[in-house]
Scaffold this motif. Structure first.
Motif, PDB file in Angstrom:
ATOM      1  N   ASP A 177     -53.880  51.737 -41.014  1.00 31.35           N
ATOM      2  CA  ASP A 177     -53.914  50.986 -39.768  1.00 31.35           C
ATOM      3  C   ASP A 177     -52.879  51.579 -38.822  1.00 31.35           C
ATOM      4  OD1 ASP A 177     -55.901  49.172 -40.398  1.00 31.35           O
ATOM      5  OD2 ASP A 177     -54.504  47.703 -41.216  1.00 31.35           O
ATOM      6  N   ASP A 230     -55.924  46.138 -34.615  1.00 33.67           N
ATOM      7  CA  ASP A 230     -57.126  46.235 -33.780  1.00 33.67           C
ATOM      8  C   ASP A 230     -56.788  46.700 -32.375  1.00 33.67           C
ATOM      9  OD1 ASP A 230     -58.795  45.458 -35.830  1.00 33.67           O
ATOM     10  OD2 ASP A 230     -58.882  43.346 -35.223  1.00 33.67           O
ATOM     11  N   ARG A 233     -55.933  50.423 -32.518  1.00 34.43           N
ATOM     12  CA  ARG A 233     -57.118  51.275 -32.658  1.00 34.43           C
ATOM     13  C   ARG A 233     -57.842  51.448 -31.321  1.00 34.43           C
ATOM     14  NH1 ARG A 233     -57.500  49.504 -38.120  1.00 34.43           N
ATOM     15  NH2 ARG A 233     -58.171  47.430 -37.458  1.00 34.43           N
TER      16      ARG A 233
END
Length: 339
Positions: A177, A230, A233
């Motif tokens: 991540d 998230d 990304r």
């Protein structure tokens, strides 16, 4: 000519190098950065320190617990605070990079060395070349202690010659991540009653820390913002990271109803492409099984961050030792031998 070349000066690489160095091997550590530590990183701006990677240490494993004990005894760590779950969190007043500097004690570390290629020469000796320099390095064995996706890029040229496809598939299966981190400084001494705040999964923010509370007589109020995975990304390749950092500050100001957060004296943003292992390897290190030792280690071997980095680094050293002279390694005593 070295016995062992360790690529990566993070916690795993330094742990591995210390094991081998203390056993008597001629060991060198190379890293692309200007300092040791990897994600145990501290940035210095205008006389202010801020930890923009590793936030704190928790005793979430036997090896980390021993590391904390040794660092406390050397006055490198101090207790930051105890969380609501009664978990003690420890920080370094001089910055979390002080942990890596301690682990690098007496090691031969070459910084600003981005490894460009690894090949076997005609004498079956590993040959390393570096970007932007004609300098080269040779070693009987190599430990790769960088994130698996970076290791994969470095080793793929060997796939057609000596590395089996199944081995590279193991590296391909490791995922991370990302995280975007902002450091913000405020000259006004705000009276905050918290040390850190975690955010729910649907937020663009993951965590905020009052970094200046780690320091004695900090000249400013300093906050460190970590984005959610998230959000990172979606914005990792943004051409202007300052806009991304401003968004994180604005989000924090709105969610905490603290409008002053949106107007710092200055702020900086850092991109962590490989922040947290999301699909780690189950093994504690990865041995290529080649006659010329080539072993991989890192927090992505096990996935338990600092604990896994320590365990993986020690396991990689044991693997190298089995190939070479089988010297007595310091094992769990290596930390007590430093300083």
């Amino acid at each position: 000519m070295f016995d062992v070349a360790v690529i990566g000066a993070g916690i795993a690489g330094l742990t591995c190098a210390q094991q081998l160095h203390q056993a008597g091997y001629n060991t060198v550590v190379v890293d692309k950065s200007r300092g040791v530590g990897g994600r145990a990183a501290t940035r210095r701006v205008n006389g202010i320190r801020a930890d923009h990677g590793l936030r704190y240490l928790e005793a979430n494993g036997e090896r980390v617990e021993e590391l904390i004990e040794v660092l406390l005894s050397r006055n490198i760590l101090q207790l930051w605070y105890e969380s609501e779950a009664k978990i003690s969190q420890y920080v370094a007043p001089d910055g979390m990079s002080a942990i890596a500097k301690f682990l690098a004690t007496n090691l031969n570390v070459k910084l600003n060395r981005r490894v460009e290629s690894i090949t076997l020469n005609t004498d079956n000796i590993w040959h390393l070349t570096f970007a932007a320099t004609t300098e080269t390095l040779t070693a009987s064995s190599v430990v790769v202690a960088i994130p698996a996706p970076q290791a994969l890029i470095l080793l793929e040229p060997l796939a057609e010659t000596i590395l089996p496809a199944t081995f590279l598939d193991s590296l391909r299966g490791v995922e991370f991540d990302p995280c975007l981190t902002a450091i913000a400084s405020y000259s006004t001494p705000f009276n905050l009653t918290w040390k850190d705040i975690s955010f729910p999964p649907n937020s663009d923010l993951f965590w905020i820390g009052l970094d200046s509370s780690k320091r004695i007589n900090s000249p400013a109020t300093v906050l460190v913002f970590h984005s959610s995975a998230d959000f990172a990304r979606a914005n990792l390749e943004a051409p202007d990271l300052n806009l991304i950092g401003q968004h994180l500050l604005s989000s924090a100001a709105a969610e905490l109803t603290l409008p002053w957060i949106d107007a710092p004296d200055w702020f900086q943003v850092h991109r962590w492409r490989y922040a947290f292992p999301s699909s780690p390897l189950s093994e504690i290190c990865l041995d290529s099984q080649l006659p010329q030792p080539l072993i991989f280690c890192g927090d992505w071997c096990g996935g338990n961050l600092v604990e896994s980095a320590l365990v993986s680094g020690m396991a990689a050293a044991s693997g190298i030792n089995r190939y070479l002279k089988q010297l007595p390694l310091p094992g769990n005593n290596f930390l007590h031998n430093l300083g």
